[in-house]
Scaffold this active site. Structure first.
Site, short mmCIF file in Angstrom:
data_model
loop_
_atom_site.label_atom_id
_atom_site.label_comp_id
_atom_site.label_asym_id
_atom_site.label_seq_id
_atom_site.Cartn_x
_atom_site.Cartn_y
_atom_site.Cartn_z
N HIS A 126 -42.43 7.66 30.53
CA HIS A 126 -42.35 8.79 29.82
C HIS A 126 -42.93 8.64 28.39
O HIS A 126 -42.56 7.59 27.86
CB HIS A 126 -40.92 9.40 29.95
CG HIS A 126 -40.89 10.81 29.30
ND1 HIS A 126 -40.94 11.31 28.10
CD2 HIS A 126 -40.69 12.03 30.13
CE1 HIS A 126 -40.68 12.42 28.05
NE2 HIS A 126 -40.50 13.02 29.34
N ASP A 161 -34.66 2.56 30.56
CA ASP A 161 -34.74 4.36 30.32
C ASP A 161 -34.20 4.75 31.70
O ASP A 161 -34.84 4.94 32.78
CB ASP A 161 -35.89 5.01 29.92
CG ASP A 161 -35.95 6.30 29.92
OD1 ASP A 161 -34.82 7.01 30.17
OD2 ASP A 161 -36.93 6.96 29.55
N LYS A 188 -30.05 16.47 32.04
CA LYS A 188 -30.41 16.33 33.37
C LYS A 188 -29.29 15.93 34.21
O LYS A 188 -29.30 15.83 35.59
CB LYS A 188 -31.38 15.37 33.50
CG LYS A 188 -32.78 15.61 32.50
CD LYS A 188 -33.84 14.57 32.87
CE LYS A 188 -34.94 14.89 31.88
NZ LYS A 188 -36.07 14.55 32.04
N GLN A 211 -34.01 9.39 34.25
CA GLN A 211 -34.41 9.91 35.75
C GLN A 211 -33.75 9.33 36.52
O GLN A 211 -33.74 9.82 37.78
CB GLN A 211 -36.07 9.74 35.68
CG GLN A 211 -36.96 9.96 34.42
CD GLN A 211 -36.73 11.34 33.87
OE1 GLN A 211 -36.54 12.28 34.86
NE2 GLN A 211 -37.25 11.49 32.80
N1 ALA Z 1 -38.47 14.65 30.53
C1 ALA Z 1 -38.50 15.88 31.14
C2 ALA Z 1 -39.49 15.98 32.30
O1 ALA Z 1 -39.80 14.90 33.03
C3 ALA Z 1 -38.66 17.21 30.35
O2 ALA Z 1 -39.75 17.06 32.82
#
Ligand code: ALA
Length: 405
Positions: free
Chosen positions: A117, A193, A219, A196
């Site tokens: 990301h 990270d 999240k 996710q």
């Molecule tokens: N990091 C978030 C996404 O992947 C906002 O949508």
């Protein structure tokens, strides 16, 4: 207990909503929403400063939140947990703190995956421009995991740091970062990270063998504006803070200051206290429902169902692993000849929420050779019906029997 859609007031207020965009952010359970309200109604005061009851109670909740988060990642010492504004800021903070402490010298390298990301690319690019160090990207295998040959070739003696996401926010692939943890030299720092992965699978620094773990609270059913860093205590004790100020110092004179010790060192200013409380409530909610194991198995069932749906439709090009053990419920796809935004628009007309674009991971888009994709992502409040509705709209508009494109 089990997770239930009815725990989330947004679905009572919008019964038609099919929310398949939880990788952008999760919806919030009533337990968290009420918890924040209760905190403001009964307990709220600033922390680290007041001697009166509600200030002490607020402070207790703030540190309780850190203790709970430490427990969530299999740790016991809440002093290893630092709260910041979000995961992106957390990575910038780590990057700038390492720079300030002279960790990098010119010609050093940072090894980084192509899947990252932007939050885990740009802070290191800033360092690279500042210090004359180099970012070296390692590649992926066909399953979306780490290309080990490429990684090993690029992990040269001048690599001082490895940064890698645990799970891709685009393909949903679990990258197997624990293998990096096992393989890396002791002179290399390793940042994971986990933004996710933490909403989907068990995450622990003791398993990943990393030095820094970063993630975000929003999240994980909590509020926005709260990023989390876990770091090895020895490292935190060694690093001098690049940013400091109120609440993060022991003493200040006109010419100098002495930084406070942990847990105050890296959190100058009034923190996001209600955000910390929201995370405490979110973790209590997860705990009541069987902890991350239950979240994972609930999602696993939905994920296998969605995966079968993608597999049955040859007009959809799905990215990421087809083995459910190697991925989480995050699916990015394209349909030949149709722009991703048009697909997302048509789904939106039916109240189906997905994300379209490059998903803040442009180097990965280029690597995959695509401009844009559509991403649908699952959470415990989704159902098979949500997935059926999603595929029904795709079939009706883009299925092979539709001759309009
Ligand atoms: N990091 C978030 C996404 O992947 C906002 O949508």
């Amino acid at each position: 207990m089990a997770f239930s859609r009815s725990d989330f007031p947004i679905f009572q207020n919008h019964p038609e909503l099919v929310f398949l965009d939880s990788t952008s952010t999760t919806q919030k359970p009533g337990y968290v929403i009420d918890g924040i309200g209760d905190f403001y109604s009964h307990t709220y005061a600033n922390i680290h400063r007041g001697l009166y009851d509600i200030a002490q109670e607020s402070e207790t909740l703030y540190f309780e939140s850190k203790r709970k988060f430490a427990q969530f990642i299999g740790k016991t010492d809440y002093k290893e947990i630092i709260y910041t504004y979000n995961a992106n800021y957390a990575i910038n903070l780590i990057a700038q703190t390492l720079r300030y402490n002279g960790f990098f010298t010119k010609w050093d390298k940072i090894l980084i995956s192509i899947v990252e990301h932007h939050a885990n690319i740009v802070p290191w690019q800033i360092l690279a421009w500042e210090l004359g160090i180099e970012l070296v990207f390692f590649s992926l295998n066909t399953d979306g995991g780490i290309d080990w040959q490429d990684f090993q070739e690029k992990y040269t003696q001048d690599v001082k740091m490895i940064v890698c996401t645990h799970v891709s926010n685009v393909t949903g692939a679990i990258l197997g970062v624990e293998d990096i943890g096992k393989y890396k030299r002791s002179d290399t720092l390793f940042l994971v990270d986990a933004s996710q992965s933490i909403p989907h699978i068990p995450v622990s620094p003791d398993v990943l063998l990393c030095d820094f773990l970063v993630c975000t609270a929003h999240k994980l059913f909590a509020d926005t504006g709260l990023g989390i860093i876990w770091a090895r205590k020895k490292l935190l004790e060694w690093l001098k803070p690049v940013f400091s100020g109120g609440g993060a110092i022991l003493e200040v004179s006109q010419s100098q200051f002495t930084p406070a010790t942990l847990p105050y060192t890296f959190e100058p200013g009034t923190p996001h206290i209600s955000g910390a409380v929201s995370l405490l409530k979110a973790l209590e909610y997860i705990e009541k429902n069987g902890w991350i194991k239950a979240m994972h198995s609930t999602e696993q069932e939905l994920m296998s169902y969605a995966l079968a749906g993608f597999g049955a439709r040859s007009y959809i090009r799905l990215f990421g692993p087809v083995d459910p053990q190697k991925r989480v419920g995050v699916f990015s796809f394209t349909i030949d000849g149709v722009h991703a935004y048009d697909i997302a628009d048509i789904l939106a007309e039916k109240h189906i929420c997905v994300r379209a674009g490059k998903h803040c991971a442009e180097p990965l888009s280029s690597f995959l050779g695509i401009e844009h994709s559509v991403r649908m992502s699952l959470c415990v409040y989704n159902s098979r019906e949500d997935i059926d509705q999603f595929f029904a709209v795709l079939d009706d508009n883009f299925g092979p029997w539709v001759d309009k494109y």
